[in-house]
Design a protein around this motif. Structure first.
Motif, PDB file in Angstrom:
ATOM      1  N   MET A 221       0.826  -1.207   0.000  1.00 25.33           N
ATOM      2  CA  MET A 221       0.000   0.000   0.000  1.00 25.33           C
ATOM      3  C   MET A 221       0.864   1.262   0.000  1.00 25.33           C
ATOM      4  SD  MET A 221      -3.141  -0.909  -0.223  1.00 25.33           S
ATOM      5  CE  MET A 221      -2.522  -2.254  -1.250  1.00 25.33           C
ATOM      6  N   LEU A 222       1.988   1.217   0.713  1.00 28.90           N
ATOM      7  CA  LEU A 222       2.892   2.364   0.749  1.00 28.90           C
ATOM      8  C   LEU A 222       3.453   2.660  -0.635  1.00 28.90           C
ATOM      9  CD1 LEU A 222       4.518   4.537   2.182  1.00 28.90           C
ATOM     10  CD2 LEU A 222       6.202   2.795   2.798  1.00 28.90           C
ATOM     11  N   ILE A 223       3.795   1.621  -1.375  1.00 28.66           N
ATOM     12  CA  ILE A 223       4.286   1.811  -2.745  1.00 28.66           C
ATOM     13  C   ILE A 223       3.227   2.506  -3.594  1.00 28.66           C
ATOM     14  CG2 ILE A 223       4.950   0.607  -4.867  1.00 28.66           C
ATOM     15  CD1 ILE A 223       6.247  -1.539  -3.055  1.00 28.66           C
ATOM     16  N   LEU A 224       1.967   2.090  -3.435  1.00 28.95           N
ATOM     17  CA  LEU A 224       0.880   2.725  -4.176  1.00 28.95           C
ATOM     18  C   LEU A 224       0.675   4.172  -3.735  1.00 28.95           C
ATOM     19  CD1 LEU A 224      -1.735  -0.196  -4.303  1.00 28.95           C
ATOM     20  CD2 LEU A 224      -0.210   0.584  -6.120  1.00 28.95           C
ATOM     21  N   LEU A 225       0.844   4.433  -2.435  1.00 27.70           N
ATOM     22  CA  LEU A 225       0.729   5.803  -1.932  1.00 27.70           C
ATOM     23  C   LEU A 225       1.834   6.692  -2.506  1.00 27.70           C
ATOM     24  CD1 LEU A 225      -0.187   5.173   1.822  1.00 27.70           C
ATOM     25  CD2 LEU A 225      -1.650   6.241   0.082  1.00 27.70           C
ATOM     26  N   ILE A 226       3.023   6.142  -2.631  1.00 24.24           N
ATOM     27  CA  ILE A 226       4.132   6.905  -3.222  1.00 24.24           C
ATOM     28  C   ILE A 226       3.843   7.193  -4.698  1.00 24.24           C
ATOM     29  CG2 ILE A 226       6.562   6.799  -3.885  1.00 24.24           C
ATOM     30  CD1 ILE A 226       7.073   5.320  -1.240  1.00 24.24           C
ATOM     31  N   ILE A 227       3.254   6.208  -5.385  1.00 28.09           N
ATOM     32  CA  ILE A 227       2.849   6.444  -6.777  1.00 28.09           C
ATOM     33  C   ILE A 227       1.834   7.582  -6.843  1.00 28.09           C
ATOM     34  CG2 ILE A 227       1.610   5.439  -8.749  1.00 28.09           C
ATOM     35  CD1 ILE A 227       2.865   2.747  -7.996  1.00 28.09           C
TER      36      ILE A 227
END
Length: 227
Positions: A189-195
């Motif tokens: 989810m953090l990776i998606l938030l960074i995106i």
């Protein structure tokens, strides 16, 4: 190759649908809380006193006027701040889930994020009017929030599951396993938030500047309204 890609997409889709189905009650609770937060944010703006309304109107119209001029958004600073904010919320949701107040803290965070969005939407629409306000919101907030909102709600659901699992079975082995699962999910989810931060910086911000400069006529001072 094409068949393999289709198969992979179907597998991913099935995993997501299964996850949502298995946690439908938790998702429903958090979506309702998020909507409550939005409503509270809108009500807060609608019940603001005249002084607060004028300050808010001055800030928003001043920002819009600056975009019409030679104002340049510092992309690097915006990206940095956005990533920091998203990392913070991911870490907080990851951490509080394993504490005594776990699930209640998750509820509070989700309501607060809903409040922030409701407050922002109500402020902009009330200041710029319905047409320009909606156009402003679509170009500045919509794209990144397509990722951001589902991600924080999913993080909240994962946190709720961790809290419930720990309360149900407090054996060390179970706690380690559940924390591991929650951590892996939180990283995704953090990776998606960074995106979503990159979308905000390099798509939404230039789109907003283009919209304000070229797609609507020069805006005069409008009275702060109600939505």
């Amino acid at each position: 190759m094409r068949r393999n890609n289709t198969k992979s997409n179907n597998t991913l889709k099935n995993i997501i649908l299964k996850h949502i189905t298995n946690n439908l009650r938790s998702y429903t609770i958090l979506v309702i809380l998020f909507l409550i937060g939005i409503i509270i944010g809108v009500m807060f703006i609608n019940n603001a006193n005249e002084s607060q309304q004028e300050q808010l109107q001055g800030y928003i119209t001043g920002f819009v006027d600056s975009l019409k001029g030679d104002y340049q958004i510092d992309m690097a600073k915006l990206l940095k701040n956005s990533i920091i904010d998203n990392v913070k919320i991911a870490i907080i949701l990851w951490f509080v889930s394993s504490t005594v107040i776990g699930v209640f803290a998750v509820y509070g965070i989700i309501v607060y994020r809903g409040f922030c969005i409701g407050y922002t939407v109500a402020s902009i629409v009330a200041t710029l009017g319905t047409g320009k306000g909606i156009l402003f919101l679509i170009t500045s907030l919509l794209l990144q929030n397509i990722l951001f909102i589902p991600c924080i709600i999913s993080l909240g659901v994962s946190g709720m599951n961790l809290y419930k699992s720990i309360m149900k079975d407090k054996r060390r082995e179970n706690i380690k396993t559940e924390i591991y699962r929650h951590t892996i999910f939180s990283i995704i989810m953090l990776i998606l938030l960074i995106i979503s931060s990159f979308i905000e910086t390099y798509i939404s911000s230039p789109l907003l500047m283009y919209t304000v400069k070229y797609l609507w006529p020069k805006m005069g001072t409008e009275n702060l309204g109600r939505i």
